[in-house]
Design an enzyme around this catalytic site. Sequence first.
Site, PDB file in Angstrom:
ATOM      1  N   ILE A 174       0.848  -1.195   0.000  1.00 19.03           N
ATOM      2  CA  ILE A 174       0.000   0.000   0.000  1.00 19.03           C
ATOM      3  C   ILE A 174       0.885   1.248   0.000  1.00 19.03           C
ATOM      4  CG2 ILE A 174      -1.807   1.267   1.224  1.00 19.03           C
ATOM      5  CD1 ILE A 174      -2.633  -1.377   2.521  1.00 19.03           C
ATOM      6  N   ASN A 181      -1.644   6.144   8.505  1.00 19.38           N
ATOM      7  CA  ASN A 181      -1.678   5.893   9.952  1.00 19.38           C
ATOM      8  C   ASN A 181      -1.424   7.161  10.747  1.00 19.38           C
ATOM      9  OD1 ASN A 181      -2.348   3.165  10.238  1.00 19.38           O
ATOM     10  ND2 ASN A 181      -0.240   2.485   9.966  1.00 19.38           N
ATOM     11  N   ASP A 190      -6.061   0.050  10.175  1.00 26.41           N
ATOM     12  CA  ASP A 190      -6.517  -1.340  10.321  1.00 26.41           C
ATOM     13  C   ASP A 190      -7.731  -1.611   9.435  1.00 26.41           C
ATOM     14  OD1 ASP A 190      -4.527  -1.812  12.136  1.00 26.41           O
ATOM     15  OD2 ASP A 190      -5.818  -1.822  13.904  1.00 26.41           O
ATOM     16  N   GLU A 216       1.955  -3.596   5.730  1.00 24.75           N
ATOM     17  CA  GLU A 216       1.005  -3.274   4.660  1.00 24.75           C
ATOM     18  C   GLU A 216       1.336  -4.014   3.366  1.00 24.75           C
ATOM     19  OE1 GLU A 216       4.135   0.090   4.601  1.00 24.75           O
ATOM     20  OE2 GLU A 216       3.229  -1.316   6.017  1.00 24.75           O
TER      21      GLU A 216
END
Length: 298
Positions: A174, A181, A190, A216
């Site tokens: 990602i 985050n 999440d 990720e």
Amino acid sequence: MTKAKATVLIVDDSTTNLQIMAAILEQRYQIKAATSGEQCIAIATKHKPDLILLDVVMPDMDGFAVCEKLKSLPETKSIPIIFVTGLDQVSDEEQGLRLGAVDYIAKPIRPLILSARVDTHITLKQQQDKLHELAMIDQLTGLTNRHYMLEVVGQKLARSRRHKTPLSILLIDIDHFKSINDTRGHLTGDLILQKLGEFLKDQFRIEDSVTRFGGEEFLVILEPCNEEQAISKAEDIRKDIEALRPGNISITVSIGVAELSSRDLRFDQLIKRADEALYEAKDKGRNCVVTHSLPKAV
């Protein structure tokens, strides 16, 4: 949903003994039967029962040899075996247990003893299976985890080489996930991982493996699948993820592709090439697919 019955494979060259044991257990378990060692191995390999009740004295291949063979095969080595036999010497019981059996029951068959021993070992097997499943599943995404991937990948590579079929991997990362985050919070991060995991799980065939590789990153093992097919699939996935908007947030991914080569003696070499391709995709501005090609596996 009704829970499926556990399966017990009963192996005895006496049809009378088979019928007696089946009658004791058939109300609680699904029963399969074999009358020879070779038939036992074939059924166990194909159906993977939860427990095997195994006679020792059989004409073609005795139970000790059958047990030894089952414990040597990856597909059957974890199936618990209980010897049910007329051999009642301590040395016979010791041999059976040393070969990997979990229990030893002497004939004549006593219904309450047989039933209690089977119930106990079925329960233990189900508990072990559950613990193994928990250890192999990423609890956030529901995908298999890195431990599972490392456990099965050897079989996949061996199958690809043996049958001379192509195998490719996708390493999906990602883009700018740390920034998500930091700005949106870890709960949002999440959620994105969960939604992306669900999406990826639905995009691939049963024979493919989709794993949360770490953080990720997601790893997909495609078989049979050559480099050209893998690139095409990766491009489709990349475009679909760009339009996915999990949690109403725009995300993109970078994807590294590598096909198994004759130079890939170990899986980590294949992973390294996919990882290098992934870093190149990042250097190119992200949200793209890059592959590193080598001569194909032979």
